[in-house]
Design a protein around this motif. Structure first.
Motif, PDB file in Angstrom:
ATOM      1  N   GLU A 183      -9.271 -10.559   3.665  1.00  0.00           N
ATOM      2  CA  GLU A 183      -8.501 -10.504   4.901  1.00  0.00           C
ATOM      3  C   GLU A 183      -7.984  -9.078   5.065  1.00  0.00           C
ATOM      4  O   GLU A 183      -7.453  -8.492   4.130  1.00  0.00           O
ATOM      5  CB  GLU A 183      -7.339 -11.493   4.841  1.00  0.00           C
ATOM      6  N   TRP A 184      -8.184  -8.517   6.259  1.00  0.00           N
ATOM      7  CA  TRP A 184      -7.796  -7.126   6.517  1.00  0.00           C
ATOM      8  C   TRP A 184      -6.548  -7.080   7.371  1.00  0.00           C
ATOM      9  O   TRP A 184      -6.318  -7.957   8.198  1.00  0.00           O
ATOM     10  CB  TRP A 184      -8.934  -6.407   7.232  1.00  0.00           C
ATOM     11  N   GLY A 185      -5.741  -6.065   7.177  1.00  0.00           N
ATOM     12  CA  GLY A 185      -4.538  -5.859   7.966  1.00  0.00           C
ATOM     13  C   GLY A 185      -4.466  -4.418   8.436  1.00  0.00           C
ATOM     14  O   GLY A 185      -5.094  -3.526   7.861  1.00  0.00           O
ATOM     15  N   THR A 186      -3.713  -4.195   9.490  1.00  0.00           N
ATOM     16  CA  THR A 186      -3.522  -2.847  10.031  1.00  0.00           C
ATOM     17  C   THR A 186      -2.164  -2.328   9.587  1.00  0.00           C
ATOM     18  O   THR A 186      -1.154  -3.011   9.752  1.00  0.00           O
ATOM     19  CB  THR A 186      -3.611  -2.857  11.566  1.00  0.00           C
ATOM     20  N   VAL A 187      -2.149  -1.133   9.025  1.00  0.00           N
ATOM     21  CA  VAL A 187      -0.924  -0.515   8.543  1.00  0.00           C
ATOM     22  C   VAL A 187      -0.157   0.083   9.714  1.00  0.00           C
ATOM     23  O   VAL A 187      -0.738   0.758  10.564  1.00  0.00           O
ATOM     24  CB  VAL A 187      -1.235   0.574   7.498  1.00  0.00           C
ATOM     25  N   SER A 188       1.136  -0.192   9.750  1.00  0.00           N
ATOM     26  CA  SER A 188       1.983   0.360  10.796  1.00  0.00           C
ATOM     27  C   SER A 188       3.299   0.808  10.175  1.00  0.00           C
ATOM     28  O   SER A 188       4.009   0.005   9.576  1.00  0.00           O
ATOM     29  CB  SER A 188       2.231  -0.698  11.867  1.00  0.00           C
ATOM     30  N   PHE A 189       3.582   2.087  10.269  1.00  0.00           N
ATOM     31  CA  PHE A 189       4.863   2.605   9.757  1.00  0.00           C
ATOM     32  C   PHE A 189       5.343   3.744  10.614  1.00  0.00           C
ATOM     33  O   PHE A 189       4.676   4.256  11.452  1.00  0.00           O
ATOM     34  CB  PHE A 189       4.790   3.009   8.297  1.00  0.00           C
TER      35      PHE A 189
ATOM     36  N   SER B 236      -6.973   0.265   8.824  1.00  0.00           N
ATOM     37  CA  SER B 236      -7.200  -1.100   8.343  1.00  0.00           C
ATOM     38  C   SER B 236      -7.470  -1.072   6.847  1.00  0.00           C
ATOM     39  O   SER B 236      -8.299  -0.292   6.378  1.00  0.00           O
ATOM     40  CB  SER B 236      -8.384  -1.736   9.074  1.00  0.00           C
ATOM     41  N   TYR B 237      -6.778  -1.946   6.133  1.00  0.00           N
ATOM     42  CA  TYR B 237      -6.898  -2.024   4.686  1.00  0.00           C
ATOM     43  C   TYR B 237      -6.930  -3.492   4.271  1.00  0.00           C
ATOM     44  O   TYR B 237      -6.359  -4.338   4.952  1.00  0.00           O
ATOM     45  CB  TYR B 237      -5.708  -1.329   4.014  1.00  0.00           C
ATOM     46  N   PRO B 238      -7.569  -3.807   3.130  1.00  0.00           N
ATOM     47  CA  PRO B 238      -7.573  -5.198   2.681  1.00  0.00           C
ATOM     48  C   PRO B 238      -6.154  -5.630   2.321  1.00  0.00           C
ATOM     49  O   PRO B 238      -5.423  -4.880   1.676  1.00  0.00           O
ATOM     50  CB  PRO B 238      -8.485  -5.184   1.461  1.00  0.00           C
ATOM     51  N   SER B 239      -5.756  -6.824   2.782  1.00  0.00           N
ATOM     52  CA  SER B 239      -4.412  -7.324   2.482  1.00  0.00           C
ATOM     53  C   SER B 239      -4.444  -8.522   1.528  1.00  0.00           C
ATOM     54  O   SER B 239      -3.508  -8.713   0.764  1.00  0.00           O
ATOM     55  CB  SER B 239      -3.675  -7.709   3.765  1.00  0.00           C
ATOM     56  N   ASP B 240      -5.499  -9.313   1.568  1.00  0.00           N
ATOM     57  CA  ASP B 240      -5.657 -10.450   0.668  1.00  0.00           C
ATOM     58  C   ASP B 240      -7.123 -10.570   0.272  1.00  0.00           C
ATOM     59  O   ASP B 240      -8.008 -10.417   1.113  1.00  0.00           O
ATOM     60  CB  ASP B 240      -5.245 -11.758   1.356  1.00  0.00           C
ATOM     61  N   VAL B 241      -7.358 -10.824  -1.010  1.00  0.00           N
ATOM     62  CA  VAL B 241      -8.712 -11.065  -1.500  1.00  0.00           C
ATOM     63  C   VAL B 241      -8.745 -12.499  -2.025  1.00  0.00           C
ATOM     64  O   VAL B 241      -7.883 -12.898  -2.801  1.00  0.00           O
ATOM     65  CB  VAL B 241      -9.100 -10.070  -2.615  1.00  0.00           C
ATOM     66  N   PHE B 242      -9.733 -13.263  -1.571  1.00  0.00           N
ATOM     67  CA  PHE B 242      -9.861 -14.679  -1.930  1.00  0.00           C
ATOM     68  C   PHE B 242     -11.012 -14.840  -2.917  1.00  0.00           C
ATOM     69  O   PHE B 242     -12.104 -14.320  -2.697  1.00  0.00           O
ATOM     70  CB  PHE B 242     -10.121 -15.523  -0.684  1.00  0.00           C
ATOM     71  N   PHE B 243     -10.741 -15.567  -3.989  1.00  0.00           N
ATOM     72  CA  PHE B 243     -11.712 -15.755  -5.056  1.00  0.00           C
ATOM     73  C   PHE B 243     -12.088 -17.214  -5.221  1.00  0.00           C
ATOM     74  O   PHE B 243     -11.286 -18.101  -4.955  1.00  0.00           O
ATOM     75  CB  PHE B 243     -11.144 -15.250  -6.390  1.00  0.00           C
ATOM     76  N   GLY B 244     -13.290 -17.425  -5.670  1.00  0.00           N
ATOM     77  CA  GLY B 244     -13.773 -18.745  -6.013  1.00  0.00           C
ATOM     78  C   GLY B 244     -14.629 -18.642  -7.260  1.00  0.00           C
ATOM     79  O   GLY B 244     -14.707 -17.592  -7.892  1.00  0.00           O
ATOM     80  N   GLU B 245     -15.289 -19.729  -7.587  1.00  0.00           N
ATOM     81  CA  GLU B 245     -16.140 -19.760  -8.764  1.00  0.00           C
ATOM     82  C   GLU B 245     -17.499 -20.322  -8.377  1.00  0.00           C
ATOM     83  O   GLU B 245     -17.593 -21.324  -7.674  1.00  0.00           O
ATOM     84  CB  GLU B 245     -15.497 -20.636  -9.839  1.00  0.00           C
ATOM     85  N   THR B 246     -18.541 -19.636  -8.808  1.00  0.00           N
ATOM     86  CA  THR B 246     -19.903 -20.089  -8.573  1.00  0.00           C
ATOM     87  C   THR B 246     -20.668 -20.017  -9.888  1.00  0.00           C
ATOM     88  O   THR B 246     -20.715 -18.955 -10.513  1.00  0.00           O
ATOM     89  CB  THR B 246     -20.610 -19.199  -7.515  1.00  0.00           C
TER      90      THR B 246
ATOM     91  N   LEU C 240       0.828  -1.197   0.000  1.00  0.00           N
ATOM     92  CA  LEU C 240       0.000   0.000   0.000  1.00  0.00           C
ATOM     93  C   LEU C 240       0.865   1.250   0.000  1.00  0.00           C
ATOM     94  O   LEU C 240       1.877   1.325   0.687  1.00  0.00           O
ATOM     95  CB  LEU C 240      -0.889  -0.020   1.250  1.00  0.00           C
ATOM     96  N   ASP C 241       0.489   2.239  -0.746  1.00  0.00           N
ATOM     97  CA  ASP C 241       1.216   3.498  -0.839  1.00  0.00           C
ATOM     98  C   ASP C 241       1.133   4.251   0.494  1.00  0.00           C
ATOM     99  O   ASP C 241       0.052   4.636   0.924  1.00  0.00           O
ATOM    100  CB  ASP C 241       0.620   4.331  -1.964  1.00  0.00           C
ATOM    101  N   THR C 242       2.269   4.453   1.140  1.00  0.00           N
ATOM    102  CA  THR C 242       2.275   5.102   2.459  1.00  0.00           C
ATOM    103  C   THR C 242       1.941   6.586   2.391  1.00  0.00           C
ATOM    104  O   THR C 242       1.704   7.205   3.416  1.00  0.00           O
ATOM    105  CB  THR C 242       3.627   4.913   3.169  1.00  0.00           C
ATOM    106  N   THR C 243       1.884   7.166   1.189  1.00  0.00           N
ATOM    107  CA  THR C 243       1.496   8.580   1.098  1.00  0.00           C
ATOM    108  C   THR C 243      -0.015   8.750   1.188  1.00  0.00           C
ATOM    109  O   THR C 243      -0.495   9.833   1.493  1.00  0.00           O
ATOM    110  CB  THR C 243       2.007   9.229  -0.210  1.00  0.00           C
ATOM    111  N   THR C 244      -0.767   7.661   0.947  1.00  0.00           N
ATOM    112  CA  THR C 244      -2.221   7.750   1.039  1.00  0.00           C
ATOM    113  C   THR C 244      -2.794   6.926   2.189  1.00  0.00           C
ATOM    114  O   THR C 244      -3.933   7.137   2.580  1.00  0.00           O
ATOM    115  CB  THR C 244      -2.888   7.289  -0.278  1.00  0.00           C
TER     116      THR C 244
END
Length: 59
Positions: free
Chosen positions: A53-59, A33-43, A23-27
């Motif tokens: 899956e969400w993650g917390t940005v720390s810098f 909290s930002y999405p870190s992984d998106v899981f896909f399937g087929e229906t 993720l761009d640290t300037t924005t």
């Protein structure tokens, strides 16, 4: 992501994932909290989002 985490996603029908890290640290906000992984399937032959899956940005 751990192997256990991936197994949980597989049980929901996930077939593949896209990792969104870098993720761009300037924005991004520190502590936000930002999405870190998106899981896909087929229906019914269509692509669908199974989970995010969400993650917390720390810098």
């Amino acid at each position: 992501m751990t192997g256990d985490s991936w197994q949980q996603q597989r049980s929901l029908g996930a077939e593949w994932t896209i990792n969104l890290e870098g993720l761009d640290t300037t924005t991004a906000e520190n502590g936000g909290s930002y999405p870190s992984d998106v899981f896909f399937g087929e229906t019914n032959g269509e692509l669908c989002v199974v989970d995010i899956e969400w993650g917390t940005v720390s810098f």
